[in-house]
Design a protein around this motif. Structure first.
Motif, PDB file in Angstrom:
ATOM      1  N   VAL A 160       0.851  -1.198   0.000  1.00 40.77           N
ATOM      2  CA  VAL A 160       0.000   0.000   0.000  1.00 40.77           C
ATOM      3  C   VAL A 160       0.890   1.253   0.000  1.00 40.77           C
ATOM      4  O   VAL A 160       0.644   2.198  -0.748  1.00 40.77           O
ATOM      5  N   LEU A 161       1.938   1.217   0.820  1.00 35.86           N
ATOM      6  CA  LEU A 161       2.858   2.365   0.872  1.00 35.86           C
ATOM      7  C   LEU A 161       3.521   2.581  -0.484  1.00 35.86           C
ATOM      8  O   LEU A 161       3.641   3.718  -0.963  1.00 35.86           O
ATOM      9  N   GLU A 162       3.926   1.471  -1.122  1.00 36.89           N
ATOM     10  CA  GLU A 162       4.583   1.598  -2.426  1.00 36.89           C
ATOM     11  C   GLU A 162       3.607   2.177  -3.458  1.00 36.89           C
ATOM     12  O   GLU A 162       3.973   3.070  -4.241  1.00 36.89           O
ATOM     13  N   GLY A 163       2.368   1.695  -3.441  1.00 39.33           N
ATOM     14  CA  GLY A 163       1.350   2.224  -4.356  1.00 39.33           C
ATOM     15  C   GLY A 163       1.143   3.723  -4.161  1.00 39.33           C
ATOM     16  O   GLY A 163       1.021   4.487  -5.123  1.00 39.33           O
ATOM     17  N   MET A 164       1.116   4.146  -2.899  1.00 41.73           N
ATOM     18  CA  MET A 164       0.933   5.573  -2.614  1.00 41.73           C
ATOM     19  C   MET A 164       2.127   6.395  -3.105  1.00 41.73           C
ATOM     20  O   MET A 164       1.960   7.484  -3.654  1.00 41.73           O
ATOM     21  N   ALA A 165       3.330   5.856  -2.902  1.00 41.51           N
ATOM     22  CA  ALA A 165       4.533   6.589  -3.316  1.00 41.51           C
ATOM     23  C   ALA A 165       4.585   6.719  -4.838  1.00 41.51           C
ATOM     24  O   ALA A 165       5.015   7.747  -5.377  1.00 41.51           O
ATOM     25  N   ALA A 200       5.333  -0.127   9.628  1.00 43.27           N
ATOM     26  CA  ALA A 200       5.737  -0.283   8.228  1.00 43.27           C
ATOM     27  C   ALA A 200       6.323   1.018   7.691  1.00 43.27           C
ATOM     28  O   ALA A 200       7.341   1.015   6.988  1.00 43.27           O
ATOM     29  N   ILE A 201       5.700   2.146   8.051  1.00 46.64           N
ATOM     30  CA  ILE A 201       6.203   3.449   7.589  1.00 46.64           C
ATOM     31  C   ILE A 201       7.595   3.727   8.169  1.00 46.64           C
ATOM     32  O   ILE A 201       8.509   4.156   7.459  1.00 46.64           O
ATOM     33  N   ALA A 202       7.752   3.412   9.465  1.00 52.29           N
ATOM     34  CA  ALA A 202       9.054   3.632  10.103  1.00 52.29           C
ATOM     35  C   ALA A 202      10.142   2.812   9.407  1.00 52.29           C
ATOM     36  O   ALA A 202      11.247   3.300   9.164  1.00 52.29           O
TER      37      ALA A 202
END
Ligand SMILES: Cc1cc2nc3c(=O)[nH]c(=O)nc-3n(C[C@H](O)[C@H](O)[C@H](O)COP(=O)(O)O)c2cc1C
Ligand code: FES
Lengths: 148, 407
Positions: free
Chosen positions: B104-109, B138-140
């Motif tokens: 999800v983080l990668e998709g957002m980036a 996960a963000i950290a």
């Protein structure tokens, strides 16, 4: 217990942070102390009415006292057909209070809520947001014992 | 027998969600790198070409939405991940975030790079504090590894308001306000969070992005239904044997979802109805079960795919009683900003309770239909517009249930 002013101050530089501050208060007290709203209004530079307006808009937030352990029963359709009513009856009987009330010792509050996203295991209750699934009346005393 | 196809849930059970190394070893963050090499316009073209449409309910072409924000000149833009997941019967976004938060983080980036935003928010519902913990960890880890570059992500918690899943209400809530939807236009891609261009996408939409870039738009477009390609994560609830989560190609039929994946009706009972898309979805009878679950096929039968929640009811269920409960949900969740919704949800609930108690008349049925039709047209946001759907579709497809309870 931490002072509510100190908790609110932690969020003062966060844009739109008043909701996060309310969450933090609730983590500490299990509710939002009535007095803290005026202070939050001051810190976030909002009219008092607005700080109240935000706190009372959201059903996960509760202004004013409630029990230390908040038990919520999901009454959304999947839990409804799976027998949420029997769970309500069992909890009311076990604690000797009605939905929406708190026990005299201040330990428990019973509330309805809508779906908490654990519908693979209906009916569902949460205690202080921790979910318990596939609830039957027989399981209730065991679950509550951990919070007594 | 239809088979599961895991694209969004490709890493579920295979990696430790709290170890970014696992995600990276499985090919994670290569797509972000690739996106940066492609350049913004080629990247958006690829996402557009894949045919990926939003998985939050509205089904808008994802690449196209991104291009609206890209075109606006602004020193600040935002990417927002909608993890409010308030639609009863839905737990797919939780499943994705619990099992593969980095995707999800990668998709957002990737979205951030495409539109020129360096700040993202994940708006996660307050009922999921344990998911908030996973996301923060996960963000950290992503920050420590430096994989996100200059893209920053922050988690904000919702607080138990269904309407905050609506994108403009969600934006209001991040700003620290009551979660009341805004008048549109302007739409968030042009004027959104703090008046800046903002892309709001669902968790599942973002989780699709890295693999689309890895395997290409043509690969993605070849899966499932032609006009709503890819897979859908569906969550089964109610009277099925397997109340669980599955990911299926979008050309899978409702019958396959209930019988092949759900294992059929529990306790050897017969099927009566299925409500798809969450509590605002339509009720579907046996005769329509061969419909594919994709967005457009569902619209044709007067239903919706929505969040992908599949709520099955067996022959013993009282439809009028279930719809009365649902009507109570909408009365509770209406934010009160517009009067057709504030008053309409209350009156619908009142009439449904009366009917459920066996005190309703034929006149109530025609009133319900008229009120419901007005609300679908007159309400400000999707909440009020969709609230009458369970009533209207049951009046149509399960009318005998109402007749049997009339006074
Ligand atoms: C009442 C209401 C509730 C909604 N709830 C959600 C939700 O919980 N999650 C979500 O992703 N979209 C929800 N939506 C849809 C959002 O407004 C928006 O269309 C979506 O987040 C866009 O993302 P997508 O294009 O990736 O689907 C809701 C819409 C309405 C009207
Ligand atoms: S319907 Fe009760 S947890 Fe989802």
């Amino acid at each position: 217990m931490a002072d509510y002013k100190e908790i609110i101050n932690r969020y003062k530089d966060l844009p739109g942070g008043i909701i996060e501050a309310y969450h933090a208060l609730q983590r500490e007290y299990s509710f939002i102390p009535e007095d803290s709203i005026a202070y939050a209004a001051q810190v976030f530079d909002l009219p008092l009415a607005k700080a109240y307006g935000v706190a009372t808009f959201y059903s996960y937030l509760k202004v004013g006292e409630r029990g230390k352990n908040v038990i919520r029963i999901c009454e959304s359709a999947p839990c409804h057909v799976a027998g949420a009513k029997e769970v309500v009856n069992a909890l009311e009987k076990e604690l000797g209070i009605k939905m929406g009330e708190s026990t005299a010792d201040g330990k428990f509050t019973l509330e309805f809520c809508e779906c908490v996203g654990q519908c693979q295991a209906t009916p569902v209750i949460t205690v202080n947001s921790k979910p318990y699934g596939d609830i039957t009346p027989e399981k209730i005393p065991g679950i509550l014992a951990a919070y007594k | 027998m239809a088979e599961e196809m895991r694209i969004v849930l490709r890493n579920m059970g295979k990696i430790d969600p709290l170890k970014i190394e696992d995600y990276i070893n499985a090919g994670g963050y290569k797509s972000l790198e690739k996106a940066r090499q492609m350049g913004q316009e080629a990247l958006m073209e690829e996402v557009k070409k894949s045919g990926l449409r939003g998985r939050g309910g509205a089904g808008f072409n994802c690449g196209m939405k991104w291009s609206f924000s890209y075109k606006v000149q602004s020193e600040q833009k935002y990417v927002v991940c909608n993890a409010d997941e308030g639609e009863p019967g839905t737990y797919k976004d939780r499943t994705i975030m619990e099992n593969d938060p980095q995707s999800v983080l990668e998709g957002m980036a990737i979205c951030g790079y495409a539109i020129g935003a360096n700040k993202g928010y994940i708006y996660c519902r307050g009922e999921y504090p344990y998911v908030v913990d996973i996301l923060n960890q996960a963000i950290a880890q992503a920050k420590e590894k430096g994989v996100l570059g200059d893209f920053d992500i922050e988690v904000r918690m919702g607080a138990g308001a269904y309407v905050c899943g609506e994108e403009s209400a969600l934006i209001e809530s991040i700003e620290g306000n009551r979660g009341e939807p805004r008048f549109k236009p302007p739409f968030p891609p042009v004027i959104g969070l703090w008046q800046k261009p903002t892309i709001v996408n669902n968790v599942e939409t973002f989780a699709n992005i890295p693999i689309i870039l890895e395997k290409g738009a043509d690969w993605y477009k070849s899966i499932g239904a032609e006009k709503y390609p890819g897979t859908k994560v569906v969550t089964l609830t109610g009277d099925v044997n397997n109340r669980t989560v599955f990911e299926v190609p979008t050309n899978t039929s409702i019958r396959q979802v209930i019988y092949d994946f759900g294992g059929g009706i529990r306790g050897g009972k017969k099927f009566k109805a299925v409500q798809i898309g969450g509590t605002s979805g339509g009720f579907i009878p046996e005769s329509m079960l061969d419909t594919p679950i994709d967005f457009d096929s569902m619209t044709v039968i007067g239903a919706v795919l929505g969040s992908g929640a599949v709520f099955v009811m067996d022959e013993t269920r009282d439809i009028v009683n279930v719809v009365a409960r649902i009507a109570g949900f909408f009365e509770h969740e209406s934010c009160g900003k517009c009067s057709p919704c504030r008053e309409g949800t209350k009156r619908i609930h009142e009439m449904m309770e009366k009917l459920d108690a066996g005190q309703g008349s034929g006149g109530d049925l025609s009133l319900l239909e008229r009120l419901g039709t007005v609300m679908t047209k007159a309400c400000l946001c999707g909440l009020g517009q969709a609230a009458p759907s369970p009533v209207l579709t049951t009046l149509k497809n399960f009318n005998s249930e109402y007749q049997a309870k009339l006074n």
